[in-house]
Design an enzyme around this catalytic site. Structure first.
Site, PDB file in Angstrom:
ATOM      1  CG  HIS A 111     -69.574 -23.617 -78.701  1.00  0.00           C
ATOM      2  ND1 HIS A 111     -69.142 -24.638 -77.899  1.00  0.00           N
ATOM      3  CD2 HIS A 111     -69.151 -23.928 -79.945  1.00  0.00           C
ATOM      4  CE1 HIS A 111     -68.509 -25.539 -78.636  1.00  0.00           C
ATOM      5  NE2 HIS A 111     -68.494 -25.132 -79.878  1.00  0.00           N
ATOM      6  CG  ASP A 156     -68.856 -19.360 -68.261  1.00  0.00           C
ATOM      7  OD1 ASP A 156     -68.502 -20.464 -67.817  1.00  0.00           O
ATOM      8  OD2 ASP A 156     -68.046 -18.525 -68.720  1.00  0.00           O
ATOM      9  CB  THR A 209     -62.484 -28.998 -73.320  1.00  0.00           C
ATOM     10  OG1 THR A 209     -63.445 -29.474 -74.264  1.00  0.00           O
ATOM     11  CG2 THR A 209     -61.090 -29.170 -73.871  1.00  0.00           C
ATOM     12  CB  SER A 210     -65.103 -33.917 -72.386  1.00  0.00           C
ATOM     13  OG  SER A 210     -66.045 -33.270 -73.245  1.00  0.00           O
ATOM     14  CB  CYS A 226     -85.585 -11.573 -82.806  1.00  0.00           C
ATOM     15  SG  CYS A 226     -87.302 -11.797 -83.254  1.00  0.00           S
ATOM     16  CG  ASN A 251     -66.514 -22.551 -71.024  1.00  0.00           C
ATOM     17  OD1 ASN A 251     -66.798 -23.685 -71.432  1.00  0.00           O
ATOM     18  ND2 ASN A 251     -65.535 -22.324 -70.187  1.00  0.00           N
ATOM     19  NE  ARG A 275     -75.942 -23.812 -69.329  1.00  0.00           N
ATOM     20  CZ  ARG A 275     -75.605 -23.856 -70.615  1.00  0.00           C
ATOM     21  NH1 ARG A 275     -76.487 -24.222 -71.533  1.00  0.00           N
ATOM     22  NH2 ARG A 275     -74.378 -23.549 -70.986  1.00  0.00           N
ATOM     23  CD  GLU A 310     -63.881 -36.885 -65.608  1.00  0.00           C
ATOM     24  OE1 GLU A 310     -64.712 -37.226 -64.769  1.00  0.00           O
ATOM     25  OE2 GLU A 310     -64.192 -36.429 -66.719  1.00  0.00           O
TER      26      GLU A 310
HETATM   27  C1  BV8 Z   1     -71.471 -28.232 -86.284  1.00  0.00           C
HETATM   28  C2  BV8 Z   1     -73.376 -24.069 -76.645  1.00  0.00           C
HETATM   29  C3  BV8 Z   1     -71.845 -28.293 -88.623  1.00  0.00           C
HETATM   30  C4  BV8 Z   1     -74.738 -24.050 -76.118  1.00  0.00           C
HETATM   31  C5  BV8 Z   1     -72.576 -26.260 -77.314  1.00  0.00           C
HETATM   32  C6  BV8 Z   1     -73.505 -36.536 -85.024  1.00  0.00           C
HETATM   33  C7  BV8 Z   1     -74.776 -35.986 -85.156  1.00  0.00           C
HETATM   34  C8  BV8 Z   1     -74.967 -34.589 -85.128  1.00  0.00           C
HETATM   35  C9  BV8 Z   1     -73.859 -33.734 -84.976  1.00  0.00           C
HETATM   36  C10 BV8 Z   1     -72.613 -34.309 -84.844  1.00  0.00           C
HETATM   37  C11 BV8 Z   1     -72.430 -35.690 -84.866  1.00  0.00           C
HETATM   38  N1  BV8 Z   1     -71.097 -35.917 -84.713  1.00  0.00           N
HETATM   39  C12 BV8 Z   1     -70.449 -34.765 -84.592  1.00  0.00           C
HETATM   40  C13 BV8 Z   1     -71.347 -33.769 -84.688  1.00  0.00           C
HETATM   41  C14 BV8 Z   1     -71.050 -32.356 -84.622  1.00  0.00           C
HETATM   42  C15 BV8 Z   1     -71.427 -31.822 -83.247  1.00  0.00           C
HETATM   43  C16 BV8 Z   1     -70.632 -32.569 -82.196  1.00  0.00           C
HETATM   44  O1  BV8 Z   1     -69.439 -32.391 -82.078  1.00  0.00           O
HETATM   45  N2  BV8 Z   1     -71.339 -33.428 -81.408  1.00  0.00           N
HETATM   46  C17 BV8 Z   1     -70.637 -34.202 -80.393  1.00  0.00           C
HETATM   47  C18 BV8 Z   1     -71.501 -34.279 -79.115  1.00  0.00           C
HETATM   48  C19 BV8 Z   1     -70.378 -35.590 -80.956  1.00  0.00           C
HETATM   49  N3  BV8 Z   1     -71.024 -30.439 -83.304  1.00  0.00           N
HETATM   50  C20 BV8 Z   1     -71.905 -29.522 -83.718  1.00  0.00           C
HETATM   51  O2  BV8 Z   1     -73.073 -29.756 -83.959  1.00  0.00           O
HETATM   52  C21 BV8 Z   1     -71.337 -28.141 -83.895  1.00  0.00           C
HETATM   53  N4  BV8 Z   1     -71.787 -27.619 -85.155  1.00  0.00           N
HETATM   54  O3  BV8 Z   1     -70.760 -29.209 -86.364  1.00  0.00           O
HETATM   55  O4  BV8 Z   1     -72.070 -27.661 -87.361  1.00  0.00           O
HETATM   56  C22 BV8 Z   1     -72.482 -27.433 -89.624  1.00  0.00           C
HETATM   57  C23 BV8 Z   1     -71.673 -26.762 -90.525  1.00  0.00           C
HETATM   58  C24 BV8 Z   1     -72.252 -25.985 -91.501  1.00  0.00           C
HETATM   59  C25 BV8 Z   1     -73.651 -25.832 -91.559  1.00  0.00           C
HETATM   60  C26 BV8 Z   1     -74.454 -26.496 -90.602  1.00  0.00           C
HETATM   61  C27 BV8 Z   1     -73.878 -27.288 -89.629  1.00  0.00           C
HETATM   62  C28 BV8 Z   1     -71.868 -27.206 -82.818  1.00  0.00           C
HETATM   63  C29 BV8 Z   1     -71.280 -27.615 -81.482  1.00  0.00           C
HETATM   64  C30 BV8 Z   1     -71.657 -26.565 -80.442  1.00  0.00           C
HETATM   65  C31 BV8 Z   1     -72.784 -27.062 -79.612  1.00  0.00           C
HETATM   66  N5  BV8 Z   1     -73.029 -26.117 -78.522  1.00  0.00           N
HETATM   67  N6  BV8 Z   1     -72.808 -25.348 -76.370  1.00  0.00           N
HETATM   68  C32 BV8 Z   1     -74.734 -24.067 -74.611  1.00  0.00           C
HETATM   69  O5  BV8 Z   1     -73.667 -23.981 -73.965  1.00  0.00           O
HETATM   70  O6  BV8 Z   1     -75.833 -24.173 -74.092  1.00  0.00           O
HETATM   71  S1  BV8 Z   1     -71.601 -27.604 -76.985  1.00  0.00           S
HETATM   72  C33 BV8 Z   1     -71.338 -27.833 -75.339  1.00  0.00           C
HETATM   73  O7  BV8 Z   1     -70.291 -28.833 -75.286  1.00  0.00           O
HETATM   74  C34 BV8 Z   1     -70.753 -26.620 -74.632  1.00  0.00           C
HETATM   75  O8  BV8 Z   1     -70.448 -25.539 -75.491  1.00  0.00           O
HETATM   76  C35 BV8 Z   1     -69.441 -27.166 -74.122  1.00  0.00           C
HETATM   77  O9  BV8 Z   1     -68.537 -26.162 -73.990  1.00  0.00           O
HETATM   78  C36 BV8 Z   1     -69.106 -28.107 -75.204  1.00  0.00           C
HETATM   79  C37 BV8 Z   1     -67.995 -29.033 -74.970  1.00  0.00           C
HETATM   80  O10 BV8 Z   1     -68.136 -29.554 -73.703  1.00  0.00           O
HETATM   81  P1  BV8 Z   1     -66.950 -29.216 -72.669  1.00  0.00           P
HETATM   82  O11 BV8 Z   1     -66.781 -27.740 -72.622  1.00  0.00           O
HETATM   83  O12 BV8 Z   1     -65.771 -30.020 -73.022  1.00  0.00           O
HETATM   84  O13 BV8 Z   1     -67.588 -29.644 -71.310  1.00  0.00           O
HETATM   85  P2  BV8 Z   1     -67.738 -31.128 -70.772  1.00  0.00           P
HETATM   86  O14 BV8 Z   1     -68.719 -31.088 -69.649  1.00  0.00           O
HETATM   87  O15 BV8 Z   1     -67.963 -32.061 -71.925  1.00  0.00           O
HETATM   88  O16 BV8 Z   1     -66.290 -31.492 -70.202  1.00  0.00           O
HETATM   89  C38 BV8 Z   1     -65.793 -30.764 -69.096  1.00  0.00           C
HETATM   90  C39 BV8 Z   1     -64.429 -31.371 -68.787  1.00  0.00           C
HETATM   91  O17 BV8 Z   1     -63.868 -30.619 -67.710  1.00  0.00           O
HETATM   92  C40 BV8 Z   1     -64.518 -32.805 -68.322  1.00  0.00           C
HETATM   93  O18 BV8 Z   1     -63.581 -33.574 -69.053  1.00  0.00           O
HETATM   94  C41 BV8 Z   1     -64.129 -32.751 -66.837  1.00  0.00           C
HETATM   95  O19 BV8 Z   1     -63.332 -33.860 -66.453  1.00  0.00           O
HETATM   96  C42 BV8 Z   1     -63.301 -31.508 -66.783  1.00  0.00           C
HETATM   97  N7  BV8 Z   1     -63.319 -30.819 -65.491  1.00  0.00           N
HETATM   98  C43 BV8 Z   1     -64.332 -30.742 -64.594  1.00  0.00           C
HETATM   99  N8  BV8 Z   1     -63.946 -29.971 -63.536  1.00  0.00           N
HETATM  100  C44 BV8 Z   1     -62.677 -29.551 -63.807  1.00  0.00           C
HETATM  101  C45 BV8 Z   1     -62.277 -30.081 -65.041  1.00  0.00           C
HETATM  102  N9  BV8 Z   1     -61.068 -29.848 -65.585  1.00  0.00           N
HETATM  103  C46 BV8 Z   1     -60.218 -29.066 -64.888  1.00  0.00           C
HETATM  104  N10 BV8 Z   1     -60.530 -28.506 -63.689  1.00  0.00           N
HETATM  105  C47 BV8 Z   1     -61.745 -28.730 -63.121  1.00  0.00           C
HETATM  106  N11 BV8 Z   1     -62.038 -28.178 -61.930  1.00  0.00           N
HETATM  107 ZN    ZN Z   2     -87.916  -9.594 -83.590  1.00  0.00          ZN
END
Ligand code: BV8
Ligand code: ZN
Length: 246
Positions: free
Chosen positions: A126, A111, A195-196, A134, A109, A70, A222
């Site tokens: 995020h 990035d 964002t989805s 570390c 994001n 990435r 979408e």
């Molecule tokens: C937390 C960083 C609590 C890393 C990311 C069940 C089990 C376990 C956990 C959970 C659960 N249910 C809910 C949760 C919580 C979980 C969560 O929400 N899970 C989801 C999947 C159900 N959330 C967490 O775990 C968060 N932490 O809750 O902690 C806690 C509190 C106290 C103490 C301890 C714990 C942490 C969430 C962060 C995770 N990290 N990324 C990395 O990037 O490598 S998330 C990852 O998804 C990215 O950050 C991304 O940004 C994020 C969201 O995705 P989107 O940005 O929306 O991207 P996506 O591809 O999904 O959608 C893109 C959209 O764009 C699409 O709709 C598409 O149609 C559209 N598109 C495409 N092209 C275009 C466009 N639109 C316009 N123009 C275009 N050209």
């Molecule tokens: Zn160290």
């Protein structure tokens, strides 16, 4: 669609306090793959499987290969018209009655393309793919090496370095979350762009803003679960739609 673009442009021009929440979709036109769209997979792994502390503990090399890939894509990417339009909107709002809090960009994001587009007031919920931390001594540093020489990279103290991002199951950085909640609770217009809206707590900011009186706009390729709540829904490319709001 043109009617809703005109109406949203007017609301954006009249508002003194705007919050924009962006997701991976805003970087898609820069060539950075999204998480859940068609190009979202990497070697058939889904992000939910790789972006976790468990995956890193089990196979730090595999997780770093994903981030290394990435990082190599992102460093070749340029901010697109959507990123640039948000930077221009921030400049306009910051010199208006709302002052610096007239416009807040909250991004999921990692990035860094918003910063490179000239956005100043960026809340990174995020983390940042160009930061490493570390796992031993906790030291944080910026690392822009592409490709990384060693996978996983090691800290001077000998422990593995991890990407400075928030993984699933990890809490969001408190200061950034508080800034995002503060701005969303005062917003007159809240836009969710590219964002989805399935990842929480980030996606919950839209509902929080609307409950506090903001009008809600969705700009996405979408449909999203937030569409049903929104005052405006623009389906299309953010790189084409956002400049039309200026
Ligand atoms: C937390 C960083 C609590 C890393 C990311 C069940 C089990 C376990 C956990 C959970 C659960 N249910 C809910 C949760 C919580 C979980 C969560 O929400 N899970 C989801 C999947 C159900 N959330 C967490 O775990 C968060 N932490 O809750 O902690 C806690 C509190 C106290 C103490 C301890 C714990 C942490 C969430 C962060 C995770 N990290 N990324 C990395 O990037 O490598 S998330 C990852 O998804 C990215 O950050 C991304 O940004 C994020 C969201 O995705 P989107 O940005 O929306 O991207 P996506 O591809 O999904 O959608 C893109 C959209 O764009 C699409 O709709 C598409 O149609 C559209 N598109 C495409 N092209 C275009 C466009 N639109 C316009 N123009 C275009 N050209
Ligand atoms: Zn160290």
């Amino acid at each position: 669609m043109t009617e809703s673009i005109r109406a949203l442009r007017q609301a954006v021009q009249e508002a003194n306090r705007i919050v924009v929440l962006t997701g991976a979709g805003i970087s898609a036109e820069s060539g950075v793959p999204t998480f859940r769209g068609s190009g979202g997979l990497w070697r058939n792994y889904s992000p939910e499987k790789l972006a976790t502390p468990e995956a890193f503990a089990q196979d730090p090399r595999l997780v770093w290969e994903w981030y290394n890939w990435r990082r190599s894509l992102i460093c070749q990417a340029e901010p697109n018209a959507g990123h640039l339009a948000l930077a221009e909107l921030e400049r306009r709002k910051a010199s208006g009655p709302g002052g610096p809090s007239g416009f807040t960009l909250v991004t999921q994001n990692v990035d860094g393309l918003h910063d490179r587009a000239g956005s100043r007031n960026v809340v990174k919920l995020h983390g940042d793919i160009w930061q490493v931390r570390c796992t031993g001594c906790g030291a944080e540093q910026r690392n822009e090496q592409v490709p990384l020489a060693n996978l996983p990279p090691r800290c001077a103290c000998g422990a593995w370095l991890r990407p400075g991002v928030v993984w699933f199951g990890e809490p969001l950085p408190e200061a950034e979350w508080d800034r995002a909640v503060e701005a969303s609770s005062k917003a007159q217009v809240f836009l969710a762009v590219g964002t989805s809206a399935v990842v929480y707590p980030a996606a919950g900011l839209a509902e929080l803003a609307q409950a506090a009186g903001a009008r809600l706009a969705i700009v996405n390729a979408e449909p999203t679960p937030l569409d049903a709540l929104a005052d405006w829904v623009l389906h299309g490319k953010s790189g084409e739609l956002l400049p039309r709001l200026l």
